[in-house]
Enzyme design. Sequence first.
Site, PDB file in Angstrom:
ATOM      1  N   ASP A   8      50.671  43.689  42.601  1.00 47.90           N
ATOM      2  CA  ASP A   8      51.579  44.279  43.594  1.00 47.90           C
ATOM      3  C   ASP A   8      52.712  43.285  43.865  1.00 47.90           C
ATOM      4  O   ASP A   8      52.859  42.271  43.161  1.00 47.90           O
ATOM      5  CB  ASP A   8      50.807  44.713  44.855  1.00 47.90           C
ATOM      6  N   HIS A   9      53.486  43.555  44.935  1.00 48.86           N
ATOM      7  CA  HIS A   9      54.672  42.725  45.212  1.00 48.86           C
ATOM      8  C   HIS A   9      54.330  41.306  45.658  1.00 48.86           C
ATOM      9  O   HIS A   9      55.218  40.471  45.758  1.00 48.86           O
ATOM     10  CB  HIS A   9      55.528  43.414  46.292  1.00 48.86           C
ATOM     11  N   CYS A  65      46.830  40.578  43.596  1.00 44.62           N
ATOM     12  CA  CYS A  65      47.611  40.961  44.776  1.00 44.62           C
ATOM     13  C   CYS A  65      47.699  39.717  45.649  1.00 44.62           C
ATOM     14  O   CYS A  65      47.577  38.601  45.122  1.00 44.62           O
ATOM     15  CB  CYS A  65      47.000  42.179  45.471  1.00 44.62           C
ATOM     16  N   GLY A  66      47.905  39.883  46.948  1.00 45.14           N
ATOM     17  CA  GLY A  66      48.023  38.694  47.793  1.00 45.14           C
ATOM     18  C   GLY A  66      46.728  37.907  47.855  1.00 45.14           C
ATOM     19  O   GLY A  66      46.702  36.689  47.675  1.00 45.14           O
ATOM     20  N   THR A  67      45.632  38.619  48.119  1.00 46.90           N
ATOM     21  CA  THR A  67      44.319  37.970  48.216  1.00 46.90           C
ATOM     22  C   THR A  67      43.447  38.215  46.992  1.00 46.90           C
ATOM     23  O   THR A  67      42.433  37.532  46.814  1.00 46.90           O
ATOM     24  CB  THR A  67      43.541  38.537  49.419  1.00 46.90           C
ATOM     25  N   GLY A  68      43.765  39.227  46.220  1.00 46.88           N
ATOM     26  CA  GLY A  68      42.896  39.675  45.122  1.00 46.88           C
ATOM     27  C   GLY A  68      41.854  40.670  45.597  1.00 46.88           C
ATOM     28  O   GLY A  68      41.183  41.318  44.786  1.00 46.88           O
ATOM     29  N   GLY A  70      42.191  43.527  47.796  1.00 43.11           N
ATOM     30  CA  GLY A  70      42.558  44.941  47.767  1.00 43.11           C
ATOM     31  C   GLY A  70      42.578  45.499  46.361  1.00 43.11           C
ATOM     32  O   GLY A  70      42.064  46.603  46.096  1.00 43.11           O
ATOM     33  N   HIS A  98      27.016  36.357  33.882  1.00 40.93           N
ATOM     34  CA  HIS A  98      25.944  37.112  34.548  1.00 40.93           C
ATOM     35  C   HIS A  98      26.307  38.571  34.798  1.00 40.93           C
ATOM     36  O   HIS A  98      25.436  39.437  34.728  1.00 40.93           O
ATOM     37  CB  HIS A  98      25.592  36.473  35.893  1.00 40.93           C
ATOM     38  N   ASN A  99      27.565  38.846  35.140  1.00 39.84           N
ATOM     39  CA  ASN A  99      27.941  40.198  35.585  1.00 39.84           C
ATOM     40  C   ASN A  99      28.761  40.972  34.557  1.00 39.84           C
ATOM     41  O   ASN A  99      29.068  42.139  34.779  1.00 39.84           O
ATOM     42  CB  ASN A  99      28.731  40.128  36.902  1.00 39.84           C
ATOM     43  N   ARG A 109      48.341  34.496  46.885  1.00 37.66           N
ATOM     44  CA  ARG A 109      48.511  33.725  48.125  1.00 37.66           C
ATOM     45  C   ARG A 109      47.301  32.832  48.390  1.00 37.66           C
ATOM     46  O   ARG A 109      47.214  32.190  49.436  1.00 37.66           O
ATOM     47  CB  ARG A 109      48.726  34.691  49.305  1.00 37.66           C
ATOM     48  N   ARG A 132      18.078  39.412  31.011  1.00 38.44           N
ATOM     49  CA  ARG A 132      17.808  39.902  32.367  1.00 38.44           C
ATOM     50  C   ARG A 132      19.098  40.322  33.071  1.00 38.44           C
ATOM     51  O   ARG A 132      19.091  41.190  33.963  1.00 38.44           O
ATOM     52  CB  ARG A 132      17.052  38.863  33.191  1.00 38.44           C
ATOM     53  N   HIS A 133      20.209  39.736  32.651  1.00 37.95           N
ATOM     54  CA  HIS A 133      21.491  40.101  33.270  1.00 37.95           C
ATOM     55  C   HIS A 133      21.951  41.480  32.816  1.00 37.95           C
ATOM     56  O   HIS A 133      22.605  42.197  33.567  1.00 37.95           O
ATOM     57  CB  HIS A 133      22.543  39.032  32.970  1.00 37.95           C
ATOM     58  N   ARG A 136      20.368  43.995  35.038  1.00 31.49           N
ATOM     59  CA  ARG A 136      21.006  44.070  36.357  1.00 31.49           C
ATOM     60  C   ARG A 136      22.373  44.745  36.277  1.00 31.49           C
ATOM     61  O   ARG A 136      22.753  45.507  37.182  1.00 31.49           O
ATOM     62  CB  ARG A 136      21.119  42.659  36.959  1.00 31.49           C
TER      63      ARG A 136
HETATM   64  C1  RB5 Z   1      50.286  43.005  50.515  1.00 34.20           C
HETATM   65  O1  RB5 Z   1      51.045  42.465  51.536  1.00 34.20           O
HETATM   66  C2  RB5 Z   1      48.841  42.562  50.635  1.00 34.20           C
HETATM   67  O2  RB5 Z   1      48.200  43.269  51.644  1.00 34.20           O
HETATM   68  C3  RB5 Z   1      48.142  42.744  49.324  1.00 34.20           C
HETATM   69  O3  RB5 Z   1      48.798  42.027  48.332  1.00 34.20           O
HETATM   70  C4  RB5 Z   1      46.697  42.297  49.227  1.00 34.20           C
HETATM   71  O4  RB5 Z   1      46.518  41.000  49.670  1.00 34.20           O
HETATM   72  C5  RB5 Z   1      45.688  43.234  49.734  1.00 34.20           C
HETATM   73  O5  RB5 Z   1      44.474  43.046  49.563  1.00 34.20           O
END
Ligand code: RB5
Length: 146
Positions: A8-9, A65-68, A70, A98-99, A109, A132-133, A136
Amino acid sequence: MKIAIGNDHAAPELKNIIKAHLEERGIEVIDFGVAVGEKADYPVIGEKVAKCVASGEADAGIAMCGTGIGISISCNKVKGIRAAVCSDCYSAKLCKVHNNANILCFGARVVGDELAKMMVDCWLDAEFEGGRHQRRVDLIMDIENH
Ligand code: RB5
């Protein structure tokens, strides 16, 4: 090998770095965007990356994304996908071993460029252990049928 990639942005700059890194490794990249300056809702991009992997068009995917968080949640809504959000190399390796994660996610971010490249290498170079993995992983995938 083909990898589907998307962001995303919050992550176009990191996406460009990861894309160049993959290409340096001789990997073909299918880029679902978005570019610097473009806005995108992460569920839309996550779905595109995930469907490309689930259909077999790409061997695996990388989504940012920002946190990965979403985008990983979004990818995991697509049948056949095991997306793992990581911010360290141990997790990036073990999510394959494993997964058998078929999509790696991270947050622009949260992690720096060098760590992100290292995580991609750890994940790509790791091999699923099976045994075993496998049982699962089969149990995880069976949840989709309940
Ligand atoms: C966008 O601002 C932010 O919410 C998105 O990149 C992400 O971090 C969501 O999980």
